[in-house]
Design a protein around this motif. Sequence first.
Motif, short mmCIF file in Angstrom:
data_model
loop_
_atom_site.label_atom_id
_atom_site.label_comp_id
_atom_site.label_asym_id
_atom_site.label_seq_id
_atom_site.Cartn_x
_atom_site.Cartn_y
_atom_site.Cartn_z
N GLU A 325 0.69 -0.78 0.16
CA GLU A 325 0.03 -0.09 0.07
C GLU A 325 0.26 0.95 -0.33
OE1 GLU A 325 -1.66 -0.42 3.48
OE2 GLU A 325 -3.80 -1.99 2.24
N LEU A 326 1.21 1.78 -1.27
CA LEU A 326 1.48 3.34 -1.09
C LEU A 326 0.65 4.58 -1.51
CD1 LEU A 326 4.45 1.86 -3.71
CD2 LEU A 326 4.83 1.65 -1.11
N SER A 327 -0.18 4.25 -1.06
CA SER A 327 -1.31 5.50 -1.67
C SER A 327 -0.96 6.87 -0.69
CB SER A 327 -2.64 4.92 -1.19
OG SER A 327 -2.80 4.81 -0.16
N GLY A 328 -1.65 8.18 -1.37
CA GLY A 328 -0.61 9.08 -0.52
C GLY A 328 0.43 9.12 -0.36
N ASN A 329 1.02 9.26 -1.34
CA ASN A 329 2.21 9.85 -1.02
C ASN A 329 2.81 11.17 -2.32
OD1 ASN A 329 3.61 8.18 0.88
ND2 ASN A 329 2.95 6.94 -0.17
N SER A 330 3.97 11.25 -2.95
CA SER A 330 4.44 12.00 -3.72
C SER A 330 5.35 10.69 -4.95
CB SER A 330 4.93 12.72 -3.27
OG SER A 330 4.40 13.83 -1.94
N ILE A 331 5.00 9.72 -5.33
CA ILE A 331 5.90 9.31 -6.06
C ILE A 331 4.95 10.00 -7.33
CG2 ILE A 331 6.31 7.05 -7.12
CD1 ILE A 331 4.78 5.86 -4.05
N ALA A 332 6.54 10.23 -7.74
CA ALA A 332 6.46 10.23 -9.58
C ALA A 332 6.81 8.90 -10.87
CB ALA A 332 7.10 11.62 -9.79
N SER A 333 7.21 8.35 -10.52
CA SER A 333 7.81 7.35 -11.16
C SER A 333 7.50 6.05 -10.32
CB SER A 333 9.26 7.50 -11.60
OG SER A 333 10.24 7.60 -10.79
N ILE A 334 7.58 4.84 -11.35
CA ILE A 334 7.61 3.73 -11.08
C ILE A 334 9.33 3.32 -12.14
CG2 ILE A 334 6.83 1.55 -11.45
CD1 ILE A 334 4.10 2.89 -11.19
N PRO A 335 10.52 3.21 -12.20
CA PRO A 335 11.14 2.51 -12.79
C PRO A 335 11.00 0.82 -13.48
CG PRO A 335 12.04 3.14 -10.34
CD PRO A 335 10.93 3.42 -10.56
N ASP A 336 12.03 0.31 -13.51
CA ASP A 336 11.69 -0.87 -14.11
C ASP A 336 11.96 -2.20 -13.32
OD1 ASP A 336 11.39 -0.51 -17.37
OD2 ASP A 336 12.96 -0.73 -17.96
N GLU A 337 12.83 -1.25 -12.35
CA GLU A 337 12.93 -2.64 -11.20
C GLU A 337 12.68 -2.01 -9.68
OE1 GLU A 337 15.87 0.72 -11.04
OE2 GLU A 337 14.80 -0.58 -12.66
N ALA A 338 11.58 -1.43 -9.91
CA ALA A 338 11.05 -1.63 -8.75
C ALA A 338 10.21 -2.97 -7.85
CB ALA A 338 9.64 0.03 -9.06
N PHE A 339 9.49 -3.11 -8.68
CA PHE A 339 8.95 -4.46 -8.19
C PHE A 339 9.70 -5.95 -7.89
CE2 PHE A 339 5.32 -2.04 -9.23
CZ PHE A 339 5.60 -0.64 -8.06
N ASN A 340 10.51 -5.47 -8.14
CA ASN A 340 12.27 -7.24 -8.52
C ASN A 340 11.76 -7.59 -7.70
OD1 ASN A 340 12.13 -6.07 -10.72
ND2 ASN A 340 14.66 -5.80 -10.69
#
Length: 675
Positions: A325-340
């Motif tokens: 759960e990452l809601s309500g933040n200031s994340i602007a990008s999702i790189p390719d290796e984000a969920f490796n």
Amino acid sequence: MKFAVLFCFLLIIFQTDFGQNEEIPRKQRRKIHHRRLRKSSTSPKHRSNRQLGIPQTTILTPVARFPIVNFDYSMEEKFESFSSFPGVESSYNVLPGKKGHCLVKGITMYNKAVWSPEPCTTCLCSDGRVLCDETMCHPQRCPQTVIPEGGCCPVCSATEQREPTNLLHKQLPPHQVGMDQILRKEALLSEEDEEMKEDTEQKRQTPGSRNQGQLHSKGDSRGDRKQKPEEERRLAHQQQRQGREEEEEEEEVEGEEGEEDEEDEEDPVRGDMFRMPSRSPLPAPPRGTLRLPSGCSLSYRTISCINAMLTQIPPLTAPQIKNLELSGNSIASIPDEAFNGLPNLERLDLSKNNITSSGIGSKAFKLLKKLMRLNMDGNNLVQIPSELPSTLEELKINENNLQAIDEESLSDLNHLVTLELEANNLSEANVNPLAFKPLKSLSYLRLGKNKFRIIPQGLPASIEELYLENNQIEEITEICFNHTRKINVIVLRYNKIEENRIAPLAWINQENLESIDLSYNKLYHVPSYLPKSLLHLVLLGNQIERIPGYVFGHMEPGLEYLYLSFNKLDDDGMDRVSFYGAYHSLRELFLDYNNLKSIPPGIQEMQALYFLRLNNNKIRNILPEQICNAEEDDDSNLEHLHLENNYIKIREIPSYTFSCIRSYSSIVLKPQNIK
């Protein structure tokens, strides 16, 4: 003497009955109690009572608000008074579809869906009814207790952690150790069963072997030679096992305390800090350490970083985690290796961030082979992310800036059941008619708050619920629903539809279409050529002046819910044939906030009617034959009648006007307007 004998005899009978009742398992007693209450609730006097007396379980009964329609603020104020009437019930929050869906706070829950509206409460949608169960907490034997973050039951505070370990299982939050505890209990019960079997086998030995065993024991008295009853043997085994369990728990706790002293320097976040020690080979959550950013918390297989002021997706390596759960933040990008490091994710919530389409790597979601639910509401996406996992069952991209959906946007999502794309910039001009073709399993589609002028083309044949509210739709053509034979619910409120712009063959032959919401359009008459299978028709907030004759006559099995509040109906706009075809089926009729000066004709002939709203009209007189049929002595099924805010002189109403209604408490006559 006789009285003493009689007293003893009654005491024996009482104890026998009590013992028999105690032998009934707890679950069986609950079922018996549930059946009795169900029988009593279906009796004529309690037909409106939907609350069943199940221990720790309640059925949520909606109050008399309009369910499918979200009113603007001016309308909402007028309906606040509806909830003040005790016992008032309405089916506004129940979709009468065959699938048994439930509508909870504007969200449709599928049949058998389970969710938690608040801590310690779990709800289930069961055939249109919402059942909620509250978690039972074990009592604590420590002077100070606290409720941990994300938990629901109190546990001993940090100063009480050194309490005796035999109370450890009573101090644990049930939602964190419940499964491990159940597995351990099953293992212990199976071992006890084996020991009891061995005891019974010893009892079945031959008399000769018993005698040999008795000869070996010297000095046994007659009482010692008698075998113990089964209950005493089982009790003794349990006490022995409990003693061994307590000793093992003490040893393991001491070992864990030693490990904690060694690891104090690193101060890691432990995901299993509340897990009970396991002595059996049963599978348990992996023990390990995981460093989390500040503002994040770890529950069993769930990492929650809601409103944690993150600017990027934290690097995490935890194969056992299933929910992020990452809601309500200031994340602007999702790189390719984000969920490796999270290959087993099943649910990912990225809502309410600043994610842009250009900031998402082409392979960002590629390794998530088990992902089933993805929420990207409230971001800055202009297109649907590419290469989404084919395992997705739910995709939410509401309140973004989507500009188009092409033929490849939803490719390979053949398991998708729910798709929500509300509050974007979509229209028939930028949505390819072949965009929905790959969605072979889609049943729930939300496209509200966009810019559609017509019903989107190319809807999948599997669609069951379609939501298109707050668009600019002006007409419904004959080809709109040609391939959607399973469709059950259509919501078209807040559009620009006129009754003469609905094609005669648009939906009349639909066999499963049971609920239509055309509220807040430009209707002047109740539309003709409605579906044959229609049960639920919502026409609030139009400019309807007339209900044409026989408009419901072709429906089978017949219309059950008709809501015409906030229109311009008067006495000339309806007659006895206006409700022809619905006299035997209509259960709820809402005609409040219109211009009626008298009770509509045919009310006394509506055999199934149990909820009638005529409040906030201009009614002055009520004749006895308008509500009750004088030729019939049977009681009416009408249980809720609202006539307040008219111009009725209550004292001039004849005493027998409402004689067919069982309970006068269900009739609301006050207040009345004075003119």
